[in-house]
Design a protein around this motif. Structure first.
Motif, PDB file in Angstrom:
ATOM      1  N   SER A  51       0.843  -1.209   0.000  1.00  0.00           N
ATOM      2  CA  SER A  51       0.000   0.000   0.000  1.00  0.00           C
ATOM      3  C   SER A  51       0.868   1.245   0.000  1.00  0.00           C
ATOM      4  O   SER A  51       0.536   2.239  -0.676  1.00  0.00           O
ATOM      5  N   ARG A  55       0.463   4.034  -2.787  1.00  0.00           N
ATOM      6  CA  ARG A  55       0.099   5.400  -2.406  1.00  0.00           C
ATOM      7  C   ARG A  55       1.145   6.391  -2.894  1.00  0.00           C
ATOM      8  O   ARG A  55       0.813   7.489  -3.331  1.00  0.00           O
ATOM      9  N   LEU A  91      -9.669   2.062  -4.829  1.00  0.00           N
ATOM     10  CA  LEU A  91      -9.316   1.603  -3.478  1.00  0.00           C
ATOM     11  C   LEU A  91     -10.323   0.571  -2.992  1.00  0.00           C
ATOM     12  O   LEU A  91     -11.453   0.520  -3.467  1.00  0.00           O
ATOM     13  N   ASP A 172      -5.993  -1.157  -5.441  1.00  0.00           N
ATOM     14  CA  ASP A 172      -5.452  -1.678  -4.190  1.00  0.00           C
ATOM     15  C   ASP A 172      -6.334  -2.846  -3.738  1.00  0.00           C
ATOM     16  O   ASP A 172      -7.487  -2.647  -3.368  1.00  0.00           O
TER      17      ASP A 172
END
Ligand SMILES: Nc1ncnc2c1ncn2[C@@H]1O[C@H](COP(=O)(O)OP(=O)(O)OP(=O)(O)O)[C@@H](O)[C@H]1O
Length: 343
Positions: A51, A55, A91, A172
């Motif tokens: 992650s 990000r 997400l 994700d």
């Protein structure tokens, strides 16, 4: 990939977290390339930094050092709206879209081009329609987001990202809440999309089997080790895959391409041959029961797995000069365990 220009490229990238006093480095020296038309799966155990990397690549958190180039421009130089025309992010967290219909959510993908209150132009509508067609979400359009199943919602979110019409799509853990058929369907769709629309798709996942079967490239993260990239089969053959995931009694079997649960095994002098499929599943049963095949000069059990005249599975066992015919793996396991103890 020589000669091809990556859509996204990192050079000497370090990712992590910086507070006033401390810097927590998660990964360093990342030189990564993401190419158009590729589906890349980012894999790694819990806490390995997937992650954090996603990000950082999506501009949601700053890099500790190094550079991310998106479409030949430094990520840091892009304004939010410009960034939103180059990269879309899906997400796992359920966004507060419950009161919106699927159609409204998909149309939100056009926001970077229309502004928040913008009316959809003909071109915008065209992109939205394309996204709906690709994802097969036409039956869901009037439904409210909170009335959709996880799989349906995920497809709508993907349609929104497609409507955004960016060169890069990042997801994700998109398969996190889905059942097996929906996970397979989504991965197949993503692979098809990358191929068909020449988008670069990067997704993080814990679905190792599915990633091995669908990804064009894997990025493997392992704490304290350099990130490894490559096509799945190369990473299996060079041992990287095993290294990243073997732990706590779970082993990746590079011969079968699957995970096996390590057990205390006992050796048996067995010679096993015959029908390929029966031999494979017999070996799996032995593995599960902690029976390790040990080849020796003289096999105690000589097993031939074959079909009888009616096509039924049988296992012929030569044991102490007798021929015994067994009709299931259950019978075979029982016979071997019982007779191995009799010395
Ligand atoms: N805001 C934060 N500040 C400091 N450390 C953090 C922060 N967020 C995450 N971390 C740490 O960074 C490391 C990597 O976390 P990250 O969430 O990127 O891993 P992950 O591979 O995505 O894990 P998972 O598979 O469990 O989702 C972990 O040790 C985590 O505790």
């Amino acid at each position: 990939m020589k000669g091809l220009q990556p859509v996204l490229e990192t050079t000497g990238l370090s990712i992590g977290y910086r507070s006033k006093k401390v810097e927590k480095v998660i990964a360093t020296q990342l030189d990564l390339n993401l190419y158009a038309g590729q589906l890349v799966c980012l894999l790694g155990a819990n806490g390995s930094g997937k992650s954090t990397l996603m990000r950082t690549l999506a501009g949601l958190q700053p890099a500790l050092s190094g550079e991310v180039m998106l479409d030949n421009q430094p990520l840091t130089a892009l304004k939010p709206q410009g960034l939103a025309t180059k990269l879309s992010l899906v997400l796992t967290e359920r966004l507060e879209t419950g009161n919106l219909t699927a159609a409204e959510v998909i149309a939100l993908g056009r926001t970077p081009y229309t502004g928040w209150l913008g009316k959809l132009s003909e071109k915008d509508q065209e992109k939205v329609n394309e996204a709906i067609a690709f994802t097969g979400t036409d039956q869901l359009l009037d439904r409210h987001m909170n009335q959709l199943s996880d799989g349906e919602r995920q497809k709508v979110m993907l349609a929104r990202a497609l409507a955004q019409d960016t060169g890069v799509i990042m997801l994700d853990e998109p398969t996190a809440h889905l059942d097996l058929p929906s996970r397979i369907e989504l991965m197949k769709l993503l692979h098809y999309l990358a191929d068909e629309t020449q988008k670069a798709i990067l997704l993080s996942t814990h679905e190792l089997d599915l990633a091995l079967q669908t990804a064009d490239q894997l990025w493997l993260m392992e704490p304290g080790k350099p990130l490894v990239t490559g096509v799945p089969e190369d990473l299996i053959l060079n041992g990287s895959f095993e290294s990243a995931f073997n732990k706590n009694g779970i082993l990746f079997d590079a011969l079968s391409g699957g995970f096996v649960i390590e057990r205390q095994a006992q050796s048996y002098l067995i010679d096993l041959s015959g029908n390929e499929k029966q031999v494979l599943w017999t070996k799996k049963a032995f593995q599960r029961q902690g029976i390790r095949i040990e080849k020796g000069e003289r096999a105690r059990f000589k097993i031939n797995a074959l079909k009888d005249q009616l096509g039924a599975n049988i296992w012929e066992v030569i044991f102490e000069n007798r021929l015994i015919k067994l009709h299931s793996i259950a019978e075979l396991l029982h016979f071997i365990k019982l007779n191995n103890e009799k010395k």
